[in-house]
Design an enzyme around this catalytic site. Structure first.
Site: not given
Ligand code: DGT
Ligand code: MG
Length: 388
Positions: A204, A206, A312
């Site tokens: 996604d 962010d 997001d």
């Molecule tokens: P991706 O999107 O799979 O390439 O990898 P990320 O690291 O962007 O993971 P993602 O999009 O699920 O979430 C981004 C970061 O935000 C993740 O490393 C931890 C944090 N995060 C996700 N959901 C929540 C939430 O509901 N609350 C808080 N505090 N942090 C969150």
């Molecule tokens: Mg992400």
């Protein structure tokens, strides 16, 4: 224990937030295997076990060289007996029987496929699997009543399971920037999540949105969403309003990681550059594939002129921005260990809103990530080295 001669001794700290973890590392064969075990534990709703395998993998990601023999692991933290057995097998045979069998298992494959539908968690996937469903197309054909989110998850399944590229993330960034400037000039957007850690693709995109003047950001999200919807740019959205101020304003609890910011889970309709015009069925009837169910489903979820992309959006008051930035940059394990470090080592409680010091009974302010690391007594780790 003294390492035997010839072993490469590397010191690795026990918390992911004390280590530098680059995106590219030297042990992908091992970390991929441990990830399968972690996922499987998650599918069995055993979070502790899943985190243990993730921690073991994360330690291997931080090593400056490839593990070649078991002695190389001496002194490393977070490597439990099970992880070590799997690593040993891979070092000796090139693969782990347990992991290979798991990858072949119907249950693992079904759980992986069903949980990759947006809006479907482990509990629902498990129930569907017991009822005989294995793939997203089975869900479509089952006639089960799906909620709004799952309907979108099924409808845009193929796009949402195609990695988002950095170029696509930047294109979405331009749209979000335009929307935000239109409804609140002077507001600022920041790309967070994996792309801020220099990942080349993500599941996604962010974004954090704030305004340099505290309070100006209030009520911003519905306006941004309306602007986007009016232009047909959103295929799906679910907005949560900010509940941080309304709730009892106690210390941030480290175990509570669902934030209380204004947050919008959405699916953008992103025009593909140089997209071919959508083909009209009659115009190509001679080349039409057999019109079986799966062909129909494939066509229904294909979107030649545009791509569905998960986005997001989070709105934060500027006073909390540094905490939100640190909290949303990830990786998830890095975040988990930051909160664990704060609680266990510093008697502090960290969230994406604030840092509370239980010894001083007060919140510690910060206007940059560097200041938060300093409050926590940690060396600053830049985003690109938070890929734990
Ligand atoms: P991706 O999107 O799979 O390439 O990898 P990320 O690291 O962007 O993971 P993602 O999009 O699920 O979430 C981004 C970061 O935000 C993740 O490393 C931890 C944090 N995060 C996700 N959901 C929540 C939430 O509901 N609350 C808080 N505090 N942090 C969150
Ligand atoms: Mg992400």
């Amino acid at each position: 224990m003294e390492p035997s001669s010839g072993a490469t001794v590397t010191t690795v700290k026990g918390y992911a937030c004390q280590r530098r973890t680059p995106l590219q590392h030297h042990n992908t064969l091992l970390t991929d295997a441990l990830l399968v075990l972690a996922e499987n534990a998650e599918f069995c709703e055993n979070e502790g076990r899943s985190v243990a395998f993730r921690r073991a993998g994360s330690v291997l990601k931080a090593l400056p060289q490839a593990v070649r023999k078991m002695e190389d692991l001496q002194g490393l933290p977070c490597l439990g007996g099970h992880s070590q057995r799997v690593i040993k097998e891979i070092l000796e045979d090139g693969k782990s029987r347990e992991v290979e069998m798991m990858l072949q298992s119907k249950q693992y494959q079904a759980m992986k496929a069903l949980t990759s539908i947006f809006g479907v968690g482990v509990k629902t996937a498990e129930r569907w699997f017991r009822e005989g469903l294995q793939r997203h197309t089975d869900v479509v054909n089952s006639g089960y009543k799906l909620n709004h989110t799952q309907q979108a998850g099924v409808q845009y399944y193929d796009d949402l399971n195609t990695p988002v590229t950095k170029a696509e993330a930047d294109a979405i960034g331009q749209i979000v920037e335009e929307a935000v400037q239109a409804v609140l000039p002077g507001a600022e957007i920041t790309l967070t999540g994996g792309f801020r850690r220099d990942k080349l693709t993500g599941h996604d995109v962010d974004f954090l949105i704030t305004h340099p003047e505290e309070g100006k950001e209030e009520g911003l999200m519905p306006k941004v969403v309306s602007w986007l919807e009016a232009r047909g740019l959103l295929l799906y959205q679910k907005t949560n309003t900010n509940s941080y101020l309304e709730s009892t304003d106690g210390p941030a609890r480290p175990s509570h990681n669902m934030d209380r910011f204004e947050r919008c889970f959405s699916i953008f309709r992103l025009e593909r550059p140089h997209a071919r015009p959508e083909q009209h069925p009659q115009a190509t009837c001679e080349e039409q594939p057999q019109d079986d169910d799966s062909a129909r489903e494939r066509r229904a979820s294909q979107s030649p002129g545009w791509k569905a992309v998960r986005v997001d959006l989070v709105v934060t008051p500027v006073s909390q921005f540094a905490f939100a930035l640190l909290g949303w940059t990830g990786s998830q394990l890095f975040e988990r260990d930051l909160r664990r470090w704060a609680g266990q080592e510093k008697h502090m409680s960290l969230s994406s809103h604030a840092l509370y010091d239980s010894k001083q009974n007060r919140y510690l302010r910060a206007s940059s990530e560097e200041e938060i690391f300093a409050h926590l007594g940690l060396e600053f780790i830049p985003p690109a080295e938070r890929n734990a």
